[in-house]
Design an enzyme around this catalytic site. Structure first.
Site, PDB file in Angstrom:
ATOM      1  N   GLY A   1      23.718 -46.629 -13.646  1.00  0.00           N
ATOM      2  CA  GLY A   1      23.754 -46.206 -12.242  1.00  0.00           C
ATOM      3  C   GLY A   1      22.929 -47.083 -11.331  1.00  0.00           C
ATOM      4  O   GLY A   1      21.999 -46.628 -10.671  1.00  0.00           O
ATOM      5  N   ALA A   2      23.297 -48.377 -11.271  1.00  0.00           N
ATOM      6  CA  ALA A   2      22.465 -49.299 -10.474  1.00  0.00           C
ATOM      7  C   ALA A   2      23.246 -49.948  -9.323  1.00  0.00           C
ATOM      8  O   ALA A   2      22.806 -50.944  -8.770  1.00  0.00           O
ATOM      9  CB  ALA A   2      21.856 -50.370 -11.377  1.00  0.00           C
TER      10      ALA A   2
ATOM     11  N   ARG B   1      23.511 -48.745  -6.493  1.00  0.00           N
ATOM     12  CA  ARG B   1      22.778 -48.444  -5.257  1.00  0.00           C
ATOM     13  C   ARG B   1      21.498 -47.685  -5.604  1.00  0.00           C
ATOM     14  O   ARG B   1      21.260 -47.372  -6.776  1.00  0.00           O
ATOM     15  CB  ARG B   1      23.643 -47.638  -4.288  1.00  0.00           C
ATOM     16  CG  ARG B   1      24.263 -46.407  -4.893  1.00  0.00           C
ATOM     17  CD  ARG B   1      25.476 -45.919  -4.084  1.00  0.00           C
ATOM     18  NE  ARG B   1      26.281 -44.988  -4.861  1.00  0.00           N
ATOM     19  CZ  ARG B   1      26.099 -43.667  -4.869  1.00  0.00           C
ATOM     20  NH1 ARG B   1      25.159 -43.133  -4.119  1.00  0.00           N
ATOM     21  NH2 ARG B   1      26.849 -42.895  -5.608  1.00  0.00           N
TER      22      ARG B   1
ATOM     23  N   SER C   1      12.701 -35.959 -12.718  1.00  0.00           N
ATOM     24  CA  SER C   1      12.432 -35.646 -11.308  1.00  0.00           C
ATOM     25  C   SER C   1      11.290 -34.641 -11.258  1.00  0.00           C
ATOM     26  O   SER C   1      11.130 -33.845 -12.196  1.00  0.00           O
ATOM     27  CB  SER C   1      13.678 -35.032 -10.667  1.00  0.00           C
ATOM     28  OG  SER C   1      13.357 -34.445  -9.422  1.00  0.00           O
TER      29      SER C   1
ATOM     30  N   TYR D   1      20.404 -28.908 -11.534  1.00  0.00           N
ATOM     31  CA  TYR D   1      19.716 -30.207 -11.501  1.00  0.00           C
ATOM     32  C   TYR D   1      18.342 -30.111 -12.175  1.00  0.00           C
ATOM     33  O   TYR D   1      17.971 -30.951 -13.005  1.00  0.00           O
ATOM     34  CB  TYR D   1      19.587 -30.645 -10.041  1.00  0.00           C
ATOM     35  CG  TYR D   1      18.972 -32.004  -9.809  1.00  0.00           C
ATOM     36  CD1 TYR D   1      19.736 -33.168  -9.941  1.00  0.00           C
ATOM     37  CD2 TYR D   1      17.632 -32.138  -9.439  1.00  0.00           C
ATOM     38  CE1 TYR D   1      19.173 -34.422  -9.707  1.00  0.00           C
ATOM     39  CE2 TYR D   1      17.063 -33.379  -9.205  1.00  0.00           C
ATOM     40  CZ  TYR D   1      17.841 -34.518  -9.335  1.00  0.00           C
ATOM     41  OH  TYR D   1      17.268 -35.757  -9.106  1.00  0.00           O
TER      42      TYR D   1
ATOM     43  N   LYS E   1      16.981 -32.091 -15.502  1.00  0.00           N
ATOM     44  CA  LYS E   1      15.831 -33.005 -15.432  1.00  0.00           C
ATOM     45  C   LYS E   1      14.680 -32.533 -16.331  1.00  0.00           C
ATOM     46  O   LYS E   1      13.919 -33.349 -16.852  1.00  0.00           O
ATOM     47  CB  LYS E   1      15.363 -33.146 -13.973  1.00  0.00           C
ATOM     48  CG  LYS E   1      16.394 -33.837 -13.072  1.00  0.00           C
ATOM     49  CD  LYS E   1      16.696 -35.246 -13.538  1.00  0.00           C
ATOM     50  CE  LYS E   1      17.664 -35.989 -12.647  1.00  0.00           C
ATOM     51  NZ  LYS E   1      17.964 -37.346 -13.112  1.00  0.00           N
TER      52      LYS E   1
HETATM   53  P1  NAP Z   1      22.117 -42.549  -5.815  1.00  0.00           P
HETATM   54  O1  NAP Z   1      21.672 -43.405  -4.702  1.00  0.00           O
HETATM   55  O2  NAP Z   1      23.046 -41.416  -5.531  1.00  0.00           O
HETATM   56  O3  NAP Z   1      22.789 -43.502  -6.955  1.00  0.00           O
HETATM   57  C1  NAP Z   1      23.304 -42.922  -8.122  1.00  0.00           C
HETATM   58  C2  NAP Z   1      23.789 -44.022  -9.052  1.00  0.00           C
HETATM   59  O4  NAP Z   1      24.279 -43.412 -10.256  1.00  0.00           O
HETATM   60  C3  NAP Z   1      24.943 -44.836  -8.487  1.00  0.00           C
HETATM   61  O5  NAP Z   1      24.814 -46.171  -8.909  1.00  0.00           O
HETATM   62  C4  NAP Z   1      26.164 -44.194  -9.139  1.00  0.00           C
HETATM   63  O6  NAP Z   1      27.305 -45.065  -9.246  1.00  0.00           O
HETATM   64  C5  NAP Z   1      25.609 -43.886 -10.505  1.00  0.00           C
HETATM   65  N1  NAP Z   1      26.364 -42.858 -11.234  1.00  0.00           N
HETATM   66  C6  NAP Z   1      26.693 -41.617 -10.835  1.00  0.00           C
HETATM   67  N2  NAP Z   1      27.399 -40.996 -11.798  1.00  0.00           N
HETATM   68  C7  NAP Z   1      27.518 -41.878 -12.830  1.00  0.00           C
HETATM   69  C8  NAP Z   1      28.136 -41.846 -14.105  1.00  0.00           C
HETATM   70  N3  NAP Z   1      28.804 -40.749 -14.543  1.00  0.00           N
HETATM   71  N4  NAP Z   1      28.078 -42.943 -14.899  1.00  0.00           N
HETATM   72  C9  NAP Z   1      27.424 -44.069 -14.486  1.00  0.00           C
HETATM   73  N5  NAP Z   1      26.813 -44.153 -13.289  1.00  0.00           N
HETATM   74  C10 NAP Z   1      26.857 -43.066 -12.474  1.00  0.00           C
HETATM   75  O7  NAP Z   1      20.886 -41.881  -6.603  1.00  0.00           O
HETATM   76  P2  NAP Z   1      19.310 -42.270  -6.569  1.00  0.00           P
HETATM   77  O8  NAP Z   1      18.676 -41.504  -5.483  1.00  0.00           O
HETATM   78  O9  NAP Z   1      19.138 -43.720  -6.651  1.00  0.00           O
HETATM   79  O10 NAP Z   1      18.847 -41.573  -7.940  1.00  0.00           O
HETATM   80  C11 NAP Z   1      18.750 -42.296  -9.169  1.00  0.00           C
HETATM   81  C12 NAP Z   1      18.135 -41.379 -10.225  1.00  0.00           C
HETATM   82  O11 NAP Z   1      16.867 -40.927  -9.793  1.00  0.00           O
HETATM   83  C13 NAP Z   1      18.970 -40.119 -10.500  1.00  0.00           C
HETATM   84  O12 NAP Z   1      18.902 -39.794 -11.860  1.00  0.00           O
HETATM   85  C14 NAP Z   1      18.258 -39.060  -9.676  1.00  0.00           C
HETATM   86  O13 NAP Z   1      18.470 -37.759 -10.168  1.00  0.00           O
HETATM   87  C15 NAP Z   1      16.818 -39.508  -9.816  1.00  0.00           C
HETATM   88  N6  NAP Z   1      15.935 -39.016  -8.756  1.00  0.00           N
HETATM   89  C16 NAP Z   1      16.154 -39.349  -7.449  1.00  0.00           C
HETATM   90  C17 NAP Z   1      15.300 -38.854  -6.477  1.00  0.00           C
HETATM   91  C18 NAP Z   1      15.468 -39.179  -5.013  1.00  0.00           C
HETATM   92  O14 NAP Z   1      14.711 -38.610  -4.206  1.00  0.00           O
HETATM   93  N7  NAP Z   1      16.381 -40.051  -4.619  1.00  0.00           N
HETATM   94  C19 NAP Z   1      14.224 -38.034  -6.848  1.00  0.00           C
HETATM   95  C20 NAP Z   1      14.034 -37.735  -8.183  1.00  0.00           C
HETATM   96  C21 NAP Z   1      14.890 -38.227  -9.136  1.00  0.00           C
HETATM   97  P3  NAP Z   1      28.421 -45.136  -8.038  1.00  0.00           P
HETATM   98  O15 NAP Z   1      27.768 -45.895  -6.908  1.00  0.00           O
HETATM   99  O16 NAP Z   1      29.545 -45.892  -8.649  1.00  0.00           O
HETATM  100  O17 NAP Z   1      28.733 -43.713  -7.698  1.00  0.00           O
END
Ligand code: NAP
Length: 247
Positions: free
Chosen positions: A12-13, A15, A142, A155, A159
């Site tokens: 998931g990289a 974005r 998280s 969620y 986590k």
């Molecule tokens: P994001 O911007 O929504 O990006 C999610 C990424 O995961 C995208 O590259 C997406 O690909 C990919 N993805 C989604 N479903 C997938 C699948 N089935 N197989 C492979 N790739 C998949 O999310 P983020 O905010 O960067 O979060 C990244 C991680 O950190 C997540 O696990 C999230 O729960 C965790 N996190 C985030 C926050 C926050 O505040 N942002 C806080 C705590 C934890 P596409 O672009 O192709 O959809």
């Protein structure tokens, strides 16, 4: 160059946080393999950006929640790049709803993409890591998995599950020099949080001791520490990257 000569896979990289980790790892000398679910254009652009920085990078469209796809991905990467030194299980989604209204589908989708994916990739990657007698696995949890959150029962459960899985893998594989740690980000400003109301977001920023949301780079720096030999004596831990939101 903390990751010179290392092969890293980041799920998931295309974005957000994953992209930040890919950029950090390339700058530190790693070969970066990353996955995405559907963002074809963003993935190709990231591949080009990473290659322009002089690094070796390749993006794969691969559904992390699919067991066979995860194994096929690791097999392909080992065939092309020789081994896998670092795995970052970062792919994740939200399907928020109050429990009263949460559907079975919303529960299952979160469990598959956020938790089963971590099992899938970790199980696939331990073979090359056991062979190399070294490896670092980093799982994106998280703060919500530690403290819970109204409207995010699915969620939070996924986590929290990641933290239990991380500790168990660390206990099982420590004797083989394979480390496994989790990161618990707080409020990181990415597309995942971009959909939220700006007023609510400002209230969250104000409530954080460091008075700001985190950036993808803040999480990438912590990931780099856990991926590199700088953390050679750290395993089974959950590192909170949350500006003091949860103490
Ligand atoms: P994001 O911007 O929504 O990006 C999610 C990424 O995961 C995208 O590259 C997406 O690909 C990919 N993805 C989604 N479903 C997938 C699948 N089935 N197989 C492979 N790739 C998949 O999310 P983020 O905010 O960067 O979060 C990244 C991680 O950190 C997540 O696990 C999230 O729960 C965790 N996190 C985030 C926050 C926050 O505040 N942002 C806080 C705590 C934890 P596409 O672009 O192709 O959809």
């Amino acid at each position: 160059m903390l990751l010179q000569g290392k092969v890293a896979i980041i799920t998931g990289a295309s974005r957000g946080i994953g992209k930040g980790i890919a950029e950090k790892f390339i700058a530190e000398g790693a070969t970066v393999i990353f996955t995405y679910a559907s963002s074809e254009e963003k993935a190709r652009a990231l591949e080009a950006e990473l290659a322009a920085k002089g690094g070796k990078a390749k993006g794969y469209k691969s559904d992390a929640s699919n067991f066979e796809a995860a194994h096929a991905l690791i097999d392909e990467v080992v065939k092309e790049f020789g081994t896998v030194d670092i795995l970052v299980n970062n792919a994740g989604i939200t399907r928020d709803n109050l429990l009263m209204r949460m559907t079975e589908e919303q529960w299952d989708e979160i469990m598959d993409v956020n938790l089963k994916s971590v099992f899938n990739l970790t199980k696939a990657v331990i073979k090359p890591m056991l062979k190399a007698r070294s490896g670092s696995i980093i799982n994106m949890s998280s703060v919500v998995g530690v403290k819970g959150n109204a409207g995010q029962a699915n969620y939070a459960a996924s986590k929290a599950g990641i933290i239990g899985f991380t500790k168990s893998v660390a206990a099982e594989l420590g004797s083989r020099n394979i480390r496994c740690n989790a990161i618990a980000p707080g409020f990181i400003e990415t597309e995942m949080t971009g959909a939220l109301d700006e007023k609510v977001v400002q209230q969250w920023r104000d409530a954080i001791p460091l008075k700001r949301g985190g950036s993808a780079e803040d999480v990438a720096n912590a990931t780099l520490f856990l991926a590199s030999d700088m953390s050679a004596y750290v395993t089974g831990q959950t590192l909170h990257v949350c500006g003091g939101m949860l103490m």
